[in-house]
Design a protein around this motif. Sequence first.
Motif, PDB file in Angstrom:
ATOM      1  N   ASP A 136       2.770  -6.236  -7.448  1.00  0.00           N
ATOM      2  CA  ASP A 136       2.763  -7.698  -7.532  1.00  0.00           C
ATOM      3  C   ASP A 136       2.172  -8.077  -8.882  1.00  0.00           C
ATOM      4  OD1 ASP A 136       2.359 -10.406  -7.380  1.00  0.00           O
ATOM      5  OD2 ASP A 136       1.297 -10.377  -5.461  1.00  0.00           O
ATOM      6  N   LYS A 139      -0.975 -10.305  -9.423  1.00  0.00           N
ATOM      7  CA  LYS A 139      -2.327  -9.817  -9.170  1.00  0.00           C
ATOM      8  C   LYS A 139      -2.914  -9.236 -10.448  1.00  0.00           C
ATOM      9  CE  LYS A 139      -1.599  -8.845  -4.272  1.00  0.00           C
ATOM     10  NZ  LYS A 139      -1.511  -7.824  -3.199  1.00  0.00           N
ATOM     11  N   PRO A 140      -4.228  -9.215 -10.567  1.00  0.00           N
ATOM     12  CA  PRO A 140      -4.840  -8.653 -11.779  1.00  0.00           C
ATOM     13  C   PRO A 140      -4.516  -7.177 -11.911  1.00  0.00           C
ATOM     14  CG  PRO A 140      -6.492  -9.014 -10.070  1.00  0.00           C
ATOM     15  CD  PRO A 140      -5.238  -9.690  -9.599  1.00  0.00           C
ATOM     16  N   HIS A 143      -6.172  -4.607  -9.687  1.00  0.00           N
ATOM     17  CA  HIS A 143      -5.954  -4.584  -8.240  1.00  0.00           C
ATOM     18  C   HIS A 143      -5.704  -3.162  -7.759  1.00  0.00           C
ATOM     19  CE1 HIS A 143      -4.595  -5.759  -4.257  1.00  0.00           C
ATOM     20  NE2 HIS A 143      -3.506  -5.037  -4.429  1.00  0.00           N
ATOM     21  N   TYR A 145      -3.896  -0.847  -5.345  1.00  0.00           N
ATOM     22  CA  TYR A 145      -2.715  -0.893  -4.479  1.00  0.00           C
ATOM     23  C   TYR A 145      -2.808   0.132  -3.353  1.00  0.00           C
ATOM     24  CZ  TYR A 145      -0.232  -4.118  -7.483  1.00  0.00           C
ATOM     25  OH  TYR A 145       0.148  -5.253  -8.173  1.00  0.00           O
ATOM     26  N   ASP A 149       0.386  -3.462   0.499  1.00  0.00           N
ATOM     27  CA  ASP A 149       0.916  -4.349  -0.542  1.00  0.00           C
ATOM     28  C   ASP A 149       2.429  -4.411  -0.516  1.00  0.00           C
ATOM     29  OD1 ASP A 149      -1.417  -5.290  -2.266  1.00  0.00           O
ATOM     30  OD2 ASP A 149      -1.789  -3.131  -2.215  1.00  0.00           O
ATOM     31  N   ASN A 283      -4.037  -0.652 -13.235  1.00  0.00           N
ATOM     32  CA  ASN A 283      -3.908  -0.747 -11.785  1.00  0.00           C
ATOM     33  C   ASN A 283      -4.693   0.345 -11.090  1.00  0.00           C
ATOM     34  OD1 ASN A 283      -0.504  -1.835 -11.967  1.00  0.00           O
ATOM     35  ND2 ASN A 283      -2.268  -3.036 -11.402  1.00  0.00           N
TER      36      ASN A 283
END
Length: 316
Positions: A136, A139-140, A143, A145, A149, A283
């Motif tokens: 996504d 999202k920062p 994030h 995962y 998600d 991420n």
Amino acid sequence: MTRVLLTGGSGFIAAHILESLLEHGYSVVTTVRSAQKGQQILDSHKQYGKDKLNYVVVEDIEKPGAFDSAVVSDPPFDAAVHCASPYHFNAKTRDEIHQLISTAINGTTGILKAIKAHAPTVKRVVITSSYAAMVDYGKPLTHVYSEVDWNPITEEQAYSSAPFAYLASKTFSEKAAWDFVKDEKPGFDLTTINPPMVYGPVIHALSSLDSINTSNARFTWLWHTSGALEKPEAAGQRFLVTAGNYSNAEAAQIIGEEYPEYKDKMPVGEALKPGERPATGVNGYDNRKSIEVLGLKYRTFKESVVGVVDSIKGLL
């Protein structure tokens, strides 16, 4: 003997799955788009008789009923692994994007419909989905995962670019699979495997670097799960499968160290990331379920890079 239907057998990931299934003693029938591709697979595995390995031609997975005859077998199938889905970023026009998405969705729902209607002995279906169905971009970057998600991409966004079209194809097709199981309540359970990029030795037929799979193409650019079938607790589960983060710079460094003859050909600095914006984070990922439930033991990034280079250096 457990008998498995494997779709897309001439592809990169499917070729490795095929090796694993055969090594674990499964009897496998794989779908291919032409008899020529099927014969190439048989020729590469001459130690196996047709009772252990065979193929069936499915020319167009998008067509209604495409898998109806492929799922019928004597002896009957016990499980199916669906890998046949387009993976590329070449769709540019609206028609091309529509084709990409519809092929992914119809191919996935098509095999599930065929199994429900014509292969009642199948008890487990494993689908190779993708991290693309999880990521996504709202999202920062920090994030973390996991399997909870989902990519929130819309149909409108899907038609905005080739990369978004691919993200949509994986997201929409996986959601269609889960919806099918929920609504149709077939006699089989579903497991999806969601890897990001997949690197490693190229073991399927490859005539030139132009036809290399999209993930491994990253390495050529530098120059220019049997567990899911066997684990009862994998039923009805998604699995994020990743060994961790990596970078183009790390890949170039490994190649330069392991293959001195290519060191001077490796790009450096900004040349490693043409057109990329500076990253503001990385991420995170939670791959515990793939380790605890499936028992996966991930290879190192170095092993993957070396495996790719060793398998394609004759074409460089």
